[in-house]
Write an enzyme that holds these catalytic residues in place. Structure first.
Site, PDB file in Angstrom:
ATOM      1  N   HIS A   1     104.079  57.153 -44.092  1.00  0.00           N
ATOM      2  CA  HIS A   1     104.455  56.913 -42.697  1.00  0.00           C
ATOM      3  C   HIS A   1     105.315  55.658 -42.610  1.00  0.00           C
ATOM      4  O   HIS A   1     105.440  54.909 -43.588  1.00  0.00           O
ATOM      5  CB  HIS A   1     103.203  56.794 -41.809  1.00  0.00           C
ATOM      6  CG  HIS A   1     102.253  55.732 -42.249  1.00  0.00           C
ATOM      7  ND1 HIS A   1     101.019  56.001 -42.784  1.00  0.00           N
ATOM      8  CD2 HIS A   1     102.374  54.394 -42.261  1.00  0.00           C
ATOM      9  CE1 HIS A   1     100.415  54.870 -43.093  1.00  0.00           C
ATOM     10  NE2 HIS A   1     101.232  53.889 -42.793  1.00  0.00           N
TER      11      HIS A   1
HETATM   12  C1  T46 Z   1     100.109  50.878 -43.439  1.00  0.00           C
HETATM   13  C2  T46 Z   1      99.465  51.008 -44.771  1.00  0.00           C
HETATM   14  C3  T46 Z   1      99.865  49.926 -45.726  1.00  0.00           C
HETATM   15  C4  T46 Z   1      92.220  52.056 -37.749  1.00  0.00           C
HETATM   16  O1  T46 Z   1      91.378  52.513 -36.975  1.00  0.00           O
HETATM   17  N1  T46 Z   1      92.653  50.767 -37.602  1.00  0.00           N
HETATM   18  C5  T46 Z   1      93.568  50.214 -38.421  1.00  0.00           C
HETATM   19  O2  T46 Z   1      93.910  49.027 -38.247  1.00  0.00           O
HETATM   20  C6  T46 Z   1      94.124  51.026 -39.473  1.00  0.00           C
HETATM   21  C7  T46 Z   1      95.172  50.437 -40.409  1.00  0.00           C
HETATM   22  C8  T46 Z   1      93.697  52.315 -39.614  1.00  0.00           C
HETATM   23  N2  T46 Z   1      92.755  52.794 -38.758  1.00  0.00           N
HETATM   24  C9  T46 Z   1      92.275  54.175 -38.974  1.00  0.00           C
HETATM   25  C10 T46 Z   1      93.297  55.263 -38.758  1.00  0.00           C
HETATM   26  C11 T46 Z   1      92.828  56.344 -39.700  1.00  0.00           C
HETATM   27  O3  T46 Z   1      91.839  57.122 -39.073  1.00  0.00           O
HETATM   28  O4  T46 Z   1      91.858  54.284 -40.316  1.00  0.00           O
HETATM   29  C12 T46 Z   1      92.159  55.555 -40.837  1.00  0.00           C
HETATM   30  C13 T46 Z   1      93.029  55.464 -42.085  1.00  0.00           C
HETATM   31  O5  T46 Z   1      94.336  55.002 -41.704  1.00  0.00           O
HETATM   32  P1  T46 Z   1      95.671  55.523 -42.423  1.00  0.00           P
HETATM   33  O6  T46 Z   1      95.510  56.940 -42.808  1.00  0.00           O
HETATM   34  O7  T46 Z   1      96.823  55.182 -41.519  1.00  0.00           O
HETATM   35  O8  T46 Z   1      95.673  54.598 -43.722  1.00  0.00           O
HETATM   36  P2  T46 Z   1      96.825  54.395 -44.816  1.00  0.00           P
HETATM   37  O9  T46 Z   1      96.177  53.710 -45.953  1.00  0.00           O
HETATM   38  O10 T46 Z   1      97.576  55.648 -45.076  1.00  0.00           O
HETATM   39  O11 T46 Z   1      97.870  53.365 -44.115  1.00  0.00           O
HETATM   40  C14 T46 Z   1      97.477  52.040 -43.785  1.00  0.00           C
HETATM   41  C15 T46 Z   1      97.958  51.646 -42.377  1.00  0.00           C
HETATM   42  O12 T46 Z   1      97.524  52.623 -41.427  1.00  0.00           O
HETATM   43  C16 T46 Z   1      99.458  51.519 -42.278  1.00  0.00           C
HETATM   44  O13 T46 Z   1      99.803  50.863 -41.076  1.00  0.00           O
HETATM   45  O14 T46 Z   1     101.224  50.385 -43.334  1.00  0.00           O
HETATM   46  O15 T46 Z   1      98.032  51.112 -44.727  1.00  0.00           O
END
Ligand code: T46
Length: 133
Positions: free
Chosen positions: A49
């Site tokens: 993303h």
């Molecule tokens: C990024 C990379 C480096 C939250 O509720 N609060 C938060 O602050 C974050 C970051 C995530 N979440 C929830 C949203 C999803 O349900 O945690 C779950 C996993 O998030 P995501 O699939 O977006 O995680 P990554 O590791 O793919 O990405 C993350 C960050 O979301 C993103 O901003 O730049 O790490």
């Protein structure tokens, strides 16, 4: 592609290492949110993303991982494997995180609170978006 990697001071002594990060000093924004990623297996790819506004600094505080970056024109890969190195990712950058070593801990300092509306999670939409910026 220009990549900014910060190198932080380690205040180490015989007791161990300490790295201190402050708003607008080592980190070029007010830190509004901190999160960390652990227990990611080596064959897992996270991310996929971009963000419209968010700026972040990524630090692998234990172990190592690789960050794939794509600004819509160029792609590159950055290895994070030092507690005093921070990768600065500004907005409009497609990112993936992969190749996590066992026990790796990826610490992220973010300029904004969590906002799902700031995410672009579809690659074609990302390309469309960056062409219009
Ligand atoms: C990024 C990379 C480096 C939250 O509720 N609060 C938060 O602050 C974050 C970051 C995530 N979440 C929830 C949203 C999803 O349900 O945690 C779950 C996993 O998030 P995501 O699939 O977006 O995680 P990554 O590791 O793919 O990405 C993350 C960050 O979301 C993103 O901003 O730049 O790490």
């Amino acid at each position: 592609m220009n990549i900014t990697k910060f190198v932080f001071n380690i205040k180490g002594d015989e007791r161990g290492s300490l790295v201190a990060l402050e708003n607008m000093k080592e980190i070029p924004f007010d830190i509004k949110r901190v999160y960390y990623i652990t227990d990611t297996q080596q064959d897992v790819v996270r991310g996929h993303h971009a963000h419209k506004n968010l700026k972040q600094v990524l630090i692998c505080v234990h172990g190592s991982c690789r960050i794939g970056l794509d600004d819509g024109t160029e792609k590159t890969e950055v290895l994070l494997d030092k507690i005093n190195e921070g990768l600065y990712i500004e907005s409009n950058m497609w990112r993936t995180m992969y190749d996590f070593s066992e026990g790796a801990v990826l610490l992220v300092l973010a300029s904004e609170l969590y906002d799902e509306a700031d995410y672009i999670r579809n690659y074609d939409k990302f390309i469309e978006y960056v062409k219009g910026v």
